[in-house]
Design an enzyme around this catalytic site. Structure first.
Site, PDB file in Angstrom:
ATOM      1  N   ASP A  70       8.541 -12.452 -36.005  1.00 18.20           N
ATOM      2  CA  ASP A  70       9.189 -13.097 -37.366  1.00 18.20           C
ATOM      3  C   ASP A  70       8.847 -12.848 -38.840  1.00 18.20           C
ATOM      4  O   ASP A  70      10.186 -12.651 -39.369  1.00 18.20           O
ATOM      5  CB  ASP A  70       9.409 -15.176 -37.466  1.00 18.20           C
ATOM      6  CG  ASP A  70      10.734 -15.382 -38.536  1.00 18.20           C
ATOM      7  OD1 ASP A  70      11.727 -15.853 -38.231  1.00 18.20           O
ATOM      8  OD2 ASP A  70       9.291 -15.987 -39.057  1.00 18.20           O
ATOM      9  N   HIS A  71       7.679 -13.416 -38.602  1.00 18.71           N
ATOM     10  CA  HIS A  71       7.406 -12.709 -39.829  1.00 18.71           C
ATOM     11  C   HIS A  71       7.302 -11.415 -40.447  1.00 18.71           C
ATOM     12  O   HIS A  71       7.620 -11.075 -41.501  1.00 18.71           O
ATOM     13  CB  HIS A  71       5.347 -12.825 -40.176  1.00 18.71           C
ATOM     14  CG  HIS A  71       5.683 -13.990 -40.543  1.00 18.71           C
ATOM     15  ND1 HIS A  71       6.217 -15.066 -41.054  1.00 18.71           N
ATOM     16  CD2 HIS A  71       4.241 -15.249 -40.476  1.00 18.71           C
ATOM     17  CE1 HIS A  71       6.258 -16.408 -41.025  1.00 18.71           C
ATOM     18  NE2 HIS A  71       4.546 -16.282 -40.534  1.00 18.71           N
TER      19      HIS A  71
END
Length: 342
Positions: A70-71
């Site tokens: 996600d990051h």
């Protein structure tokens, strides 16, 4: 959940492709539907970015890989969304576009640095993934309705209450960028520093020992600035998007390594090999050894290097996470199979 994240990023990548095909000068003006497409792409990215975590918790598939994935996508989107938003503002091949992209990367770097030390990704009362992105979507829609020229009226006309505080030659866009810079420095970066200071104090660690970790971003941003300031072709021959994607991919690696170090409790990474082309390019440009053709060749080689290096590293890390955790990256492992693995 990771597939949801990747799908959200694909909407923004599609918007960049639209920019390259329809409005490669990042200025236009383009057709009204293009600006609405920009806004819808950003809104879909934000929606999918918020849904992926809920899907992971609902299916019981939350994992360190999900956080890293996600990051990592968010880090890449800093540059991608910046290019799209600069196009919606009709900033063109200019320092305004550079500022928009680097504002996003700087805030994300400080947030990631803060999370490494505090263990919490604190986004504040007004945060980029929600409120700021919503404003960006509305700005895209405004360009579609009234045209992007609205952002280039005199600052005194666009901001009647405070416009007189800015130089007479400034456009509304210049004033908005200055306001953004002030808000970013004092409302975000300084807050990140205070939170890291508090965490260090609680853990009986030296806050000043963490400050050298910021040098990595200073080198990254400084190299980009020096190269662009002395470039023979990037601005004049419309290669800014290629440069930004190259630098943005290197930034994605920088931030992803910090997240990986946080998840695995490793020392803070202070270097990545993908910064080498940026530093070397900055040195050569500053000395004046580039010609337009050699600079373009070096930029293309740098782009290929950072992209191949990034995806090779990403695939290796994902494969090792999946093997260790007994999961798949883009599909949900059946519960029975997960139980056997555990």
């Amino acid at each position: 959940p990771n597939l949801i994240t990747l799908t959200g990023l694909s909407f923004e990548i599609f918007d960049v492709l639209l920019v390259l095909l329809i409005m490669p000068d990042l200025e236009g003006p383009g057709p009204a539907w293009l600006y609405f497409a920009f806004g819808i792409g950003m809104w879909l990215y934000s929606t999918f970015d918020n849904v992926d975590g809920k899907q992971a918790r609902r299916t019981g598939t939350s994992s360190p890989l999900g956080e890293l994935f996600d990051h990592g996508c968010d880090a890449l989107n800093c540059t991608i969304a910046g290019i799209v938003e600069a196009s919606a503002f009709a900033c063109g091949i200019s320092w305004q576009t550079v500022a928009i992209v680097f504002f996003t990367t700087m805030t994300f770097f400080f947030s990631t640095w803060e999370e490494y030390h505090t263990g919490v990704l604190y986004l504040g009362y007004i945060n980029g993934p929600t409120e700021i992105l919503t404003l960006a979507v509305l700005a895209c829609f405004a360009s579609g309705i009234w045209g992007p020229a609205i952002w280039h009226v005199p600052a005194s006309q666009g901001l009647p209450l405070i416009g007189r505080l800015f130089p007479e030659t400034w456009e509304l866009m210049d004033a908005l960028l200055m306001i953004t810079a002030i808000a970013m420095i004092f409302g975000h970066c300084l807050v990140c520093c205070l939170n890291v200071y508090s965490a260090c104090k609680e853990q009986n660690r030296s806050f000043f020992a963490t400050l050298p970790q910021l040098v990595q971003y200073v080198v990254f941003a400084g190299s980009c600035y020096i190269w662009l300031s002395n470039s023979t072709t990037i601005f004049t021959n419309n290669h800014l998007v290629l440069f930004m994607v190259t630098a943005g991919t290197a930034f994605g690696r920088i931030v992803s390594k910090i997240i990986l170090a946080h998840l695995t409790e490793m020392p803070f990474p202070s270097y990545t090999v993908q910064m080498i082309p940026l530093v070397v390019g900055a040195v050569i440009a500053r000395i004046g050894w580039f010609t337009p053709s050699t600079e373009l060749f070096f930029l293309v080689i740098s782009f290929l290097f950072v992209v191949v290096a990034y995806f090779h590293w990403a695939l290796v890390v994902i494969e090792r996470f999946c093997e260790f955790l007994g999961i798949n990256c883009l599909t949900i492992t059946p519960r029975k199979q997960r139980a056997k693995t555990e």
